[in-house]
Design a protein around this motif. Sequence first.
Motif, PDB file in Angstrom:
ATOM      1  N   ASP A  35      -5.712   7.834 -14.919  1.00  0.00           N
ATOM      2  CA  ASP A  35      -4.721   8.307 -13.958  1.00  0.00           C
ATOM      3  C   ASP A  35      -4.708   7.366 -12.753  1.00  0.00           C
ATOM      4  OD1 ASP A  35      -2.994   9.587 -12.348  1.00  0.00           O
ATOM      5  OD2 ASP A  35      -4.298  11.309 -11.936  1.00  0.00           O
ATOM      6  N   VAL A  36      -3.716   6.488 -12.698  1.00  0.00           N
ATOM      7  CA  VAL A  36      -3.642   5.566 -11.556  1.00  0.00           C
ATOM      8  C   VAL A  36      -2.479   5.938 -10.640  1.00  0.00           C
ATOM      9  CG1 VAL A  36      -4.736   3.636 -12.751  1.00  0.00           C
ATOM     10  CG2 VAL A  36      -2.255   3.909 -12.883  1.00  0.00           C
ATOM     11  N   ASP A  37      -1.771   7.013 -10.958  1.00  0.00           N
ATOM     12  CA  ASP A  37      -0.580   7.368 -10.170  1.00  0.00           C
ATOM     13  C   ASP A  37      -0.894   7.628  -8.703  1.00  0.00           C
ATOM     14  OD1 ASP A  37       0.454   7.180 -12.650  1.00  0.00           O
ATOM     15  OD2 ASP A  37       1.538   9.103 -12.626  1.00  0.00           O
ATOM     16  N   THR A  38      -1.922   8.467  -8.453  1.00  0.00           N
ATOM     17  CA  THR A  38      -2.244   8.796  -7.062  1.00  0.00           C
ATOM     18  C   THR A  38      -2.586   7.534  -6.285  1.00  0.00           C
ATOM     19  OG1 THR A  38      -3.194  10.806  -7.951  1.00  0.00           O
ATOM     20  CG2 THR A  38      -3.605  10.350  -5.640  1.00  0.00           C
ATOM     21  N   MET A  39      -3.296   6.617  -6.955  1.00  0.00           N
ATOM     22  CA  MET A  39      -3.662   5.365  -6.300  1.00  0.00           C
ATOM     23  C   MET A  39      -2.404   4.588  -5.909  1.00  0.00           C
ATOM     24  SD  MET A  39      -6.350   2.640  -7.829  1.00  0.00           S
ATOM     25  CE  MET A  39      -5.340   1.987  -9.145  1.00  0.00           C
ATOM     26  N   LEU A  40      -1.436   4.573  -6.802  1.00  0.00           N
ATOM     27  CA  LEU A  40      -0.201   3.838  -6.517  1.00  0.00           C
ATOM     28  C   LEU A  40       0.636   4.551  -5.445  1.00  0.00           C
ATOM     29  CD1 LEU A  40       0.738   2.687 -10.127  1.00  0.00           C
ATOM     30  CD2 LEU A  40      -0.084   1.275  -8.236  1.00  0.00           C
ATOM     31  N   PHE A  41       0.701   5.879  -5.511  1.00  0.00           N
ATOM     32  CA  PHE A  41       1.445   6.614  -4.479  1.00  0.00           C
ATOM     33  C   PHE A  41       0.791   6.404  -3.119  1.00  0.00           C
ATOM     34  CE2 PHE A  41       2.989   9.518  -8.019  1.00  0.00           C
ATOM     35  CZ  PHE A  41       4.282   9.004  -7.993  1.00  0.00           C
ATOM     36  N   VAL A  93       5.662  -6.138  -0.386  1.00  0.00           N
ATOM     37  CA  VAL A  93       4.396  -5.866  -1.059  1.00  0.00           C
ATOM     38  C   VAL A  93       4.605  -5.003  -2.302  1.00  0.00           C
ATOM     39  CG1 VAL A  93       2.109  -4.837  -0.819  1.00  0.00           C
ATOM     40  CG2 VAL A  93       3.145  -6.066   1.110  1.00  0.00           C
ATOM     41  N   THR A  94       4.129  -5.496  -3.433  1.00  0.00           N
ATOM     42  CA  THR A  94       4.175  -4.732  -4.679  1.00  0.00           C
ATOM     43  C   THR A  94       2.747  -4.468  -5.139  1.00  0.00           C
ATOM     44  OG1 THR A  94       6.203  -5.862  -5.314  1.00  0.00           O
ATOM     45  CG2 THR A  94       5.014  -4.706  -7.055  1.00  0.00           C
ATOM     46  N   ALA A  95       2.422  -3.204  -5.336  1.00  0.00           N
ATOM     47  CA  ALA A  95       1.084  -2.883  -5.834  1.00  0.00           C
ATOM     48  C   ALA A  95       1.173  -2.653  -7.340  1.00  0.00           C
ATOM     49  CB  ALA A  95       0.541  -1.648  -5.133  1.00  0.00           C
ATOM     50  N   LEU A 115      -4.433  -3.457  -8.151  1.00  0.00           N
ATOM     51  CA  LEU A 115      -5.301  -2.316  -7.858  1.00  0.00           C
ATOM     52  C   LEU A 115      -5.975  -1.847  -9.135  1.00  0.00           C
ATOM     53  CD1 LEU A 115      -2.991  -0.165  -5.539  1.00  0.00           C
ATOM     54  CD2 LEU A 115      -4.657  -1.906  -4.882  1.00  0.00           C
ATOM     55  N   LYS A 116      -7.156  -1.337  -8.960  1.00  0.00           N
ATOM     56  CA  LYS A 116      -7.890  -0.900 -10.135  1.00  0.00           C
ATOM     57  C   LYS A 116      -8.714   0.327  -9.804  1.00  0.00           C
ATOM     58  CE  LYS A 116     -11.165  -3.212 -12.749  1.00  0.00           C
ATOM     59  NZ  LYS A 116     -12.432  -3.861 -13.003  1.00  0.00           N
ATOM     60  N   ALA A 117      -8.796   1.249 -10.761  1.00  0.00           N
ATOM     61  CA  ALA A 117      -9.600   2.453 -10.553  1.00  0.00           C
ATOM     62  C   ALA A 117     -10.986   2.218 -11.140  1.00  0.00           C
ATOM     63  CB  ALA A 117      -8.938   3.650 -11.228  1.00  0.00           C
TER      64      ALA A 117
END
Lengths: 257, 664
Positions: A66-72, A57-59, A7-9
């Motif tokens: 800030d990539v935390d929200t994306m991961l959550f 599945v591992t993201a 995943l990428k922001a």
Amino acid sequence: MRVAVLLKAVPDLVEELVLDEESGSLQYDEMSYVPSEWDDQALEEALILKEESGAQVTAIAVSTGDVDTMLFTALAKGADHVVKITGDFDASMSNWQQARVLSDYVREQDFDMVLSGVQAIDDVDGQIPGLVAGFLNWPHASVVTEVRMGGDSKVLLRQEYSGGLVAEIEVESPVVIGVQAARKPPRYASVAKVRQVAKSVAIEEVSAGAPAGPAFADIQFVRPVAAGRAEMIEGDVDAVADRIVQILADHNLLRRA
Amino acid sequence: MARDLLMALTIALLLGAAAFFAARMLPLVRVMRRARPTSRLDHWPRRLGFMAGQVLAHKRLLQMKMSGVLHFFIFSGFVILFIDIVDAVGQVFAPGFNIGPALDCVVDIFVALVLIGIVLAVYQRAVLKPERYHGSDERDGYVILGMIAVIMIGIILHESFYPFAAPLLFHVRPGLDPWGFLGYALARVWMATGLAAHPAIAETGYITGYILDIGMVFAFLAYLPTSKHLHIFLAVPSIFLHKTRPHGELVEPLPPEEGMAIRSVADMNWKDVMDLFTCTECGRCQAVCPAHASGQRLSPKMVIIELRDAVRRELAGEPPVPLAGGVVSAEELWACTTCGACQEACPVFIEHVPKIAGLRAALLEDGEIDKSAQKVLVGWDRQGNSFGQPVRKRPAWAKGLDVPIKDARKEPVDWLWFVGDFASYEPRVQNLSRLVARLLQQAGVDFGILYEGEVNSGNDALRMGEYGLFETLAQKNLAMLEKAQFNQIFTTDPHSFNALRNEYRKLGFERPVRHYTQAFLDLIEEGKLNPSPLNLKVTYHDPCYLGRWNRVFDAPRQLLERMGIELVEMPRHGANSFCCGAGGGRIWMEENGVSDRPANIRIREALSLEDVNYFVVACPKDMSMFSAAVQSTNGEERMKVIDVAELLAQAVGLNEPVETAAAT
Ligand code: SF4
Ligand code: SF4
């Protein structure tokens, strides 16, 4: 079967890209970021795979901001595990560097498959999946619209070609796949669920060093100068219609029955 | 001997029926105890008063004439039934017992009324067949009517044979009682035909009548818990336990962690569960539902029935089926506009909308939502608006004004204008926003807006089941509102109005909020705006979130009156207004299964009014919905959709006269 989703922001194009006209540099700190929509597709396809054949599945995201929200959000949608690769990184990190860091992590784990968006708005040539495959020395398929499990560590892929052709491909895992679109539109993750996940599940943090390697000496961004070809048609409905017909006729685009 | 038997039979029937009733009711009580809490015992004097009006005076039921009257007959018969039971059982247990001629007369009057009621009810069901009964359990309806009819016949029968059978059974000699006129008339028939003279016939006639009466009453009691007629017991308490919190508030303040999602029966509150068993399947809610009228699969009645049957199946030991998406389909749930017409029509005050929203929340948690609507949710989260537009463009509409609008974040203002998404971003409504600003300027109001600091109020997000997003949006707005200095909030958008007024309370916000129709009316009253008469004939559409949910019916009407405008009401107006179809997030969803758009139905309703050429709206979404509807119904020649603010601007000389739209 273990599936990694990269995943990428990316900068939010709804808001303005902040450009310092003088130096020709993007002001990365002043822009807002959103998950890349193609990565959303890749995640969705991975989650469908999980529902179909119980994949794990591992993201994974590189902490370029800030990539935390994306991961959550990925967790809230159904990912089993999320990993943030931290280091001395920021939003200006190149795709090559990100691919390197990601592949270093993936190499250490035993994933059977890596899914990534086929491209991103700041990776229009789709370097990340290609480079990750290259660094890992794994096969790579791009512009994929469907991923399914075959027998004996085989993976079945579908690619859509122009002219209405569809390719069905069988590859041996492990494999890196650039996803164009999932079979279904990406699901929604409710704010409450993301919040709840954020409270109860931790992001695994893995640190990495800044990769050395080729980089551009200098990039200058400029806004294209408008060519001024557009014509504003004014007047009442009839006048506008006449003018449109005229333009079409001038370009030989009218066929009269 | 025969009397002993009758006594034994009565007692046995009573005990049997009571035990059966209790055994069937207990599981329901247990389900209700497992459900979530809700506080429904506060303000009890108010509740009692409300109950009296609805139960004794049948206020809401009588909104449908024939049904209301026939129900009143049957209902009053039930009250009277108790007198009869005392009378009949008293005769058996205490020979010579008599309730007196006056009550005898009353009983007979009501027996007659009930029988008339039953005839009307059968006529309605069998001949008129209103659409609202579609999907209801018709058999149950007839069974109950039949049982009631039998009881009534039993009453008259045993009453008529009483004078002849009493000497034999009870060793008393009551005379004929002309006050109990139905029994008396029948007794005369028995005498004339000589039947009265046969002891066996007199005894049999009396006992048969008694069993038809008392026996059927007990059978009725035993039958009720599996029937929609459980409302005989539950309706009155249900009305007492009606919601007294602000009408427009969708969900009560939630205990932290517990979301609003309804996945299983236990996720409903106990009143929700009670509602399911109180439903009479009358279909009044279905008859007024815009989603149903537009051909979609939703019927509020069926939602209640489906949920109720699911609870019954679970009680019968079947494995639970997920309520959202299983028992009630996603298609039904997403069709709801949250207009509230169903709740307004329901004679037993069932609250459909919170259940539908809770079920939606469950769908949403599983990521299941219309994809266009999903984009809107994401847009709210990222940019705070439903248009997918940048934050910085929110105040762009205010640019063209001669006098700039104050930034309420930076300087104190008297009125803080909460603009809302549509009025900020939708081009046609932007013009209206500028007009409203100029009206305020002309009236000398000291007002300001929050500029980029405002985000969507969250009213629709909440109604789509996104409590978390509602909270996020509300908190962003509240952070701004806390910083700003103002005396009151003013808004042009009924949806924001509702959120600010009713939903933000749970987050601690309680400041006066007014809709622009209310505010402009005040300005006229204070002499700050002086409209000259427009001499137009218009009709007015009550927006659901201004009218039904917030009971603002008069202000817009008075405002029109002050402008010298003649208002012609549509058949459905005020609390019975018919939704434009945009609410509850519907405006962003696919129109799957819509055969006739609610907005088109509404415009046709307006077109049926003679000589009315203006369709006045007071909600930015209505402007969009009805402008499109006028076009698609080919009503453009006849009808112009116009906002109250446009009329006011013209009345105070700010605007060009509105085009004399139509060929009159
Ligand atoms: S709120 Fe309106 S649309 Fe929803 S079920 Fe009730 S009547 Fe139908
Ligand atoms: S919910 Fe209310 S209005 Fe609808 S069928 Fe039941 S009792 Fe009638």
